[in-house]
Design an enzyme around this catalytic site. Structure first.
Site, short mmCIF file in Angstrom:
data_model
loop_
_atom_site.label_atom_id
_atom_site.label_comp_id
_atom_site.label_asym_id
_atom_site.label_seq_id
_atom_site.Cartn_x
_atom_site.Cartn_y
_atom_site.Cartn_z
N ASP A 85 0.84 -1.20 0.00
CA ASP A 85 0.00 0.00 0.00
C ASP A 85 0.88 1.25 0.00
OD1 ASP A 85 -1.85 2.01 0.57
OD2 ASP A 85 -2.33 1.25 2.57
N HIS A 139 -3.93 4.10 6.55
CA HIS A 139 -2.83 3.61 5.72
C HIS A 139 -1.48 3.82 6.41
CE1 HIS A 139 -5.51 3.22 2.21
NE2 HIS A 139 -6.10 4.29 2.72
#
Length: 561
Positions: free
Chosen positions: A204, A377
């Site tokens: 990610d 994130h």
């Protein structure tokens, strides 16, 4: 780096793993990756991208599903890492083409997908629930699932083992050490897979530019508490309809401050209902009220949790800000809390809503003026940690805009991945993994597929350009009738407009110019309708540009009689 142009990839060799991102590399959305091995395809995620202001009339943007249209029978399964729209929103559009593609995901993820499939009347889907630690064999792909922490419960990473090598796909994740559900990212599992040998890490990238570590979810609780303590009237909270942990925090604070909670927005009602039924959300008794009961309680006793944190024009918050909601209004002294991140591309829409609420007199609290949101994130420090414990031979950053992908690749290089093996790909790039090395070998078409209402794929970039011109510059039509035999203009020109100075008298000057230009051309023997229409277009275009500095869409019509 990505190849220029469209180069057809070579025929896939046996025991070579081919990886093709069909979305998510270049945008924060429409995430989807295709893995191919010995004639079989495995898909990971199938999400949507939401349109920007310069894409009028578009409801959703799908990943490159056209690439799969001729090979649907080769698909052995679709793995869904978590339940956010940018990872599951396009599933119904894929299953319209083949409904029996097996789907693999966590309990909450598949429950959210199932709700979507019912809306699309797809009742024969094959849903397979998996948990962290589960292993599945699918046509030469060995899958192992790992728990990861994200801004939605039940998110997972997946390790894909093949005869050509091992890939670790993190999905969206962060390393919150004290998550509200006590389900931490399985770093021990990542380390074990790293010891076995990871040929490609797909991590990610969303926060790869952000230094350090992402704050803990529970760190925002004091700021949320302050908002409740200082609010003397109604509180409106806008957040993602899938952010179960954030809704749980708001519910707990509402109970503490003796307020009732009302969900507003179809997706909010549906998703929180699913989360509650499955045990991911705890709703204290006598806390929730129906929208119809809202007037029965004084403003200081209610909290409204609604959709629209990204400024979506049809979502509940936008309608409230525009004073168009049939049941909810914001008045001076009310508090509106944006408990969400700002997705790139949505800035104008969000600040438009913020400004509208501020003009009304509401107190607007958002990430820019208070610590009321943390990301789901990993920041750069967490990514470095993962690269160091996994020690991949190759890296291919995923999920992000180009700047995020490049930043992620630089982190991989800093931890020892050779620069040629830190591949910054874009949607449609074809990467082959063989002999422990990943190479960029070509490109396929993974361009946007636009959804406009119930229509899929019929909207093109050229038609969007036309829509933008119509919306920004207006429309002018010119109709003339000409006698080709006598070479005269027998009717018109009639000029009309929409969205452009619609007073008809302003066209008197240009009407004379059009007629003179047509008469001159006819007198010179021009008898081609298309050429005469181009003369109309040119005369009007020059006049508009010179007089008003505008470039409206011009539709010339010449009728021969």
């Amino acid at each position: 780096m990505p190849l220029d142009g469209l180069k057809t990839p070579p025929k896939l060799k046996p025991d070579t793993l081919r990886i093709i991102p069909l979305g998510g590399l270049g945008d924060v959305g429409r995430n989807m990756t295709c893995f191919e091995l010995n004639g079989k395809l495995l898909l990971v995620d199938c999400g949507v991208l939401f349109p920007e202001d310069n894409q009028p009339g578009v409801d959703l943007i799908l990943p490159g599903l056209d690439y799969l249209s001729e090979r649907l029978d080769d698909v052995v399964g679709l793995v869904l890492t978590h339940g956010h729209e940018d990872h599951i929103g396009a599933v119904p559009y894929l299953l319209r083409q083949r409904v029996d593609i097996p789907l693999y995901g966590s309990k909450l993820t598949l429950a959210l997908v199932e709700g979507k499939l019912r809306e699309h009347r797809l009742r024969d889907a094959m849903l397979h629930t998996v948990r962290e630690g589960d292993r599945v064999e699918l046509g030469g792909f060995g899958l192992e699932f790992f728990a990861v922490t994200h801004s939605i419960p039940d998110a997972m990473a997946v390790c894909i083992r093949t005869s050509a090598g091992t890939v670790l796909h993190t999905g969206d994740f962060k390393m919150d050490q004290l998550p509200l559900d006590r389900r931490i990212t399985d770093l021990r599992g990542f380390a074990r897979v790293g010891q076995e040998g990871v040929d490609l890490l797909m991590a990610d990238s969303t926060n790869a530019e952000v230094p350090g570590f992402t704050p803990l979810e529970r760190d925002i609780l004091p700021s949320l508490e302050r908002v409740f303590s200082e609010s003397k009237q109604k509180i409106v909270v806008a957040c993602f309809s899938s952010h179960v942990h954030r809704v749980q925090q708001i519910l707990n604070l509402a109970v503490k401050h003796d307020r009732k909670v009302c969900y507003v927005g179809r997706s909010m009602l549906r998703n929180m209902g699913i989360a509650r039924d499955l045990g991911y959300l705890t709703v204290p008794e006598n806390t929730l009220i129906e929208l119809s009961k809202l007037p029965d309680f004084p403003p200081e006793k209610v909290v409204i949790i609604c959709t629209g944190s990204q400024g979506e024009p049809l979502a509940a918050l936008s309608r409230i800000a525009n004073r168009e909601h049939p049941a909810i209004s914001v008045v001076p002294g009310d508090t509106v809390l944006f408990a969400s991140s700002l997705i790139p591309g949505n800035e104008n829409s969000v600040y438009r809503v913020v400004n509208s609420l501020t003009r009304i007199g509401a107190r607007v609290v958002h990430r820019g003026n208070a610590f009321v949101h943390v990301s789901g994130h990993s920041s750069a420090g967490e990514l470095l940690y993962v690269y160091n414990i996994v020690q991949p031979r190759n890296a291919m950053p995923i999920h992000g805009e180009p700047r995020h992908l490049v930043a992620n690749a630089e982190l991989a290089i800093a931890t020892g991945v050779p620069r040629p093996q830190a591949i910054v790909a874009q949607d449609g790039d074809v990467v082959d993994l063989r002999g422990g090395l990943a190479h960029l070998v070509g490109r396929v078409d993974a361009s946007y597929i636009f959804v406009d209402g119930s229509t899929v794929g019929d909207v093109s970039e050229s038609s969007l350009t036309d829509r933008r011109i119509l919306g920004e510059e207006g429309f002018i039509s010119v109709v003339s009738a000409v006698d080709m035999r006598s070479g005269t203009v027998v009717a018109g020109p009639d000029v009309s407009a929409r969205g452009f100075l619609e007073d008809p008298t302003i066209f008197d000057e240009v009407t004379v110019r059009i007629k003179d230009a047509l008469s001159q051309a006819l007198g010179e023997g021009v008898d081609d309708v298309h050429r005469l229409q181009q003369i109309e277009r040119r005369v009007v275009g020059q006049w508009v540009n010179t007089t008003y500095r505008r470039r409206p869409m011009i539709v010339p019509v010449v009728i021969p009689v």
